[in-house]
Scaffold this active site. Structure first.
Site, PDB file in Angstrom:
ATOM      1  N   ARG A 244      -8.255  -0.442  -4.231  1.00  0.00           N
ATOM      2  CA  ARG A 244      -7.140  -0.240  -3.322  1.00  0.00           C
ATOM      3  C   ARG A 244      -6.677  -1.586  -2.763  1.00  0.00           C
ATOM      4  NH1 ARG A 244      -6.947   3.769  -5.537  1.00  0.00           N
ATOM      5  NH2 ARG A 244      -7.087   5.925  -4.809  1.00  0.00           N
ATOM      6  N   GLU A 273       2.002  -0.991  -1.693  1.00  0.00           N
ATOM      7  CA  GLU A 273       2.628  -0.670  -2.978  1.00  0.00           C
ATOM      8  C   GLU A 273       3.557   0.526  -2.812  1.00  0.00           C
ATOM      9  OE1 GLU A 273      -1.156  -0.256  -4.959  1.00  0.00           O
ATOM     10  OE2 GLU A 273      -0.858   1.902  -5.150  1.00  0.00           O
ATOM     11  N   HIS A 291      -0.386  -0.176 -10.343  1.00  0.00           N
ATOM     12  CA  HIS A 291      -1.424   0.816 -10.040  1.00  0.00           C
ATOM     13  C   HIS A 291      -1.602   1.808 -11.193  1.00  0.00           C
ATOM     14  CE1 HIS A 291      -3.837   2.489  -6.486  1.00  0.00           C
ATOM     15  NE2 HIS A 291      -4.357   2.897  -7.622  1.00  0.00           N
TER      16      HIS A 291
END
Lengths: 328, 328
Positions: A244, A273, A291
């Site tokens: 993360r 993000e 991601h």
């Protein structure tokens, strides 16, 4: 109304606040088994939609991108289960779930191999300059400029894995095959592994050429990778993050990269993000992923089966496949 | 003339036609041990320079980028040794060397780990869309566009290694750690390995999801990867080449990529490098490296030691470190 388009009454209700990517791909599998209540398809504002279904919604299906806040949970007094398509649960208010006795399930280890592959791919990429090499060739300057900058050998490098769980242990196995010297830090020492344990990330970084972040984001791990850790890692050090974004103090990371305080990073996750610090776009020692480290056709299929399995188990009163221990 | 700038007479002569990248980095190590005759520093045309030193030059030091042709060899009647900084010797006229009894040494296995790492990195890159993901994020479109295209899982994939020598065997070990099912084709079956042998590349490709090229370029392997092999590999197939460009029929490769007959490629070598087919620059399923798969600070240091070791052994009349068997 065409009876074929009417939901059969026996399908149980599952609330979907926004469509997880995985749901959009495997929608048919869900929609034939459950009555999907799509908040995002309704003209009502989310709060009003939740209010309209407040008494009946026992289950929410969610991805890792939309927070399940205490407000949402309070809007759903009948809620008993949150089925998340992600591995990490930092987007869910676990404390509120704990208070309410709401169970949370995650993707279990279904993304783990793919995330580990991407993590190792990012490490090779940064150290061996693959992405920047591709940019160099596509830029058309190869014929004119000899002497493309040398990369660093992986073999013999000391690589520290931060979090030796489902993903970290898979990263470690792969790094061993690349000839790296693997050590780790983790909440608990793992006596069954051959890797050297460090009690904290600062000591791990001091003795590592690269670190790979594979731990969950919690209040204890937020910004664990800060200026101090980066300085300990040093000017030749590389950081890979397949967990993360907020594990890293991103402002300090950008500063360290720009000032050459670390050698490079491979990032699949960002603090805010899908917004990525623009300063990174001009750097050649940085590899950036949207991601997607866990995203393959195969993992999406596997995770869809886990989501369906958890939903079916819940409605059948059977044990859940991948409940998350709520020690938050 | 300042006597300090005069070569001491005891230094033996080594001819350098052009400066290998590795020589420019480790020049001091060579120049203190040998009298480096730099053809590229001379105002004379190469042929005239060679003619001027024809009777004295016993040794040539070369890289993999400048051909050592029969013409050059004939210009050097005293030549007895060619010390190459590359692994492959396809740039040297081995037949002429055989006729003349000239020995050739290469880099041995000093690049092998790095080439294997880059080969695996390229495979991960293509299958998991790392380089194109980086381009996507840098392009700034992530916030606007959800649903970045899914990659393919590596675990369980059948990967065929073409050439199970120094590099291929290292690629195979790494692929195993990634959970791939490894098979191979090679000039000779390797009974000591656990991998399935295929008698030729066509059968290997038919049974593989990806192939990694790790074999030398010879008259037998030139264009071994042609339309037939690519068709056998199929629309989901991936090719990685960390060997020599001419192993692949490049025109057919470009056509297959553009027409979607194969899924993607990772290329460190090209038929006419440093010139790369422009059609590849617009493709997202292609990762391109500037023939740098073996290039790290560490491998360059190691190879420099091998080059020096071979030169010193030759001048001392001792066995060479890495002679190449001349079965060309």
């Amino acid at each position: 109304m065409d009876p074929q388009h009417h939901q059969p009454p026996e399908l149980r209700q599952v609330l979907l606040l926004c469509p997880p990517y995985i749901f959009s791909i495997h929608e048919h599998d869900f929609s034939t088994r459950f009555h999907m209540l799509k908040a995002y398809d309704s003209p009502l504002p989310t709060h009003d939609f939740l209010h309209a279904h407040a008494q009946s919604v026992e289950v929410v299906l969610c991805s890792g991108t939309v927070p399940i806040t205490a407000d949402i949970i309070r809007d759903l007094p009948a809620l008993r289960l949150i089925v998340s398509a992600a591995t990490g649960v930092n987007h869910i208010d676990m404390a509120e779930c704990g208070r309410r006795g709401i169970t949370v399930t995650n993707a279990g280890d279904r993304y783990s191999d793919d995330v580990a592959d991407a993590g190792v791919g990012l490490l090779i990429d940064v150290m061996r300059r693959i992405t920047s090499g591709d940019r160099f060739v596509r830029g058309g300057t190869w014929p004119a400029s000899r002497g493309y900058p040398l990369g660093s050998k992986l073999g013999g490098k000391r690589v520290g894995v931060v979090g030796l769980g489902n993903i970290g242990s898979r990263v470690a196995t792969r790094l061993e095959a690349l000839g790296c010297k693997v050590s780790y830090t983790s909440r608990r020492i793992k006596p069954s592994t051959p890797f050297t344990f460090y009690p904290n990330v600062l000591q791990l970084a001091s003795d590592s050429d690269a670190i790979v972040l594979c731990c969950p984001l919690t209040k204890d791990t937020r910004h664990m990778i800060d200026k101090r850790v980066m300085t300990a890692l040093g000017k030749k050090g590389v950081i890979v993050n397949v967990s993360r974004g907020a594990l890293i103090n991103e402002a300090e990371l950008v500063k360290c990269l720009v000032e050459g305080e670390i050698a490079g990073v491979g990032l699949d996750a960002f603090e805010n993000e899908p917004n990525v610090p623009k300063e990174l776009f001009g750097l050649d020692n940085v590899v950036l992923l949207p991601h997607s480290s866990g995203f393959t056709k195969e993992s999406f299929y596997d995770v869809a089966q886990v989501l369906i399995g958890n939903l079916e188990a819940f409605f059948a009163g059977k044990p859940l496949l991948t409940p998350v221990a709520n020690d938050f």
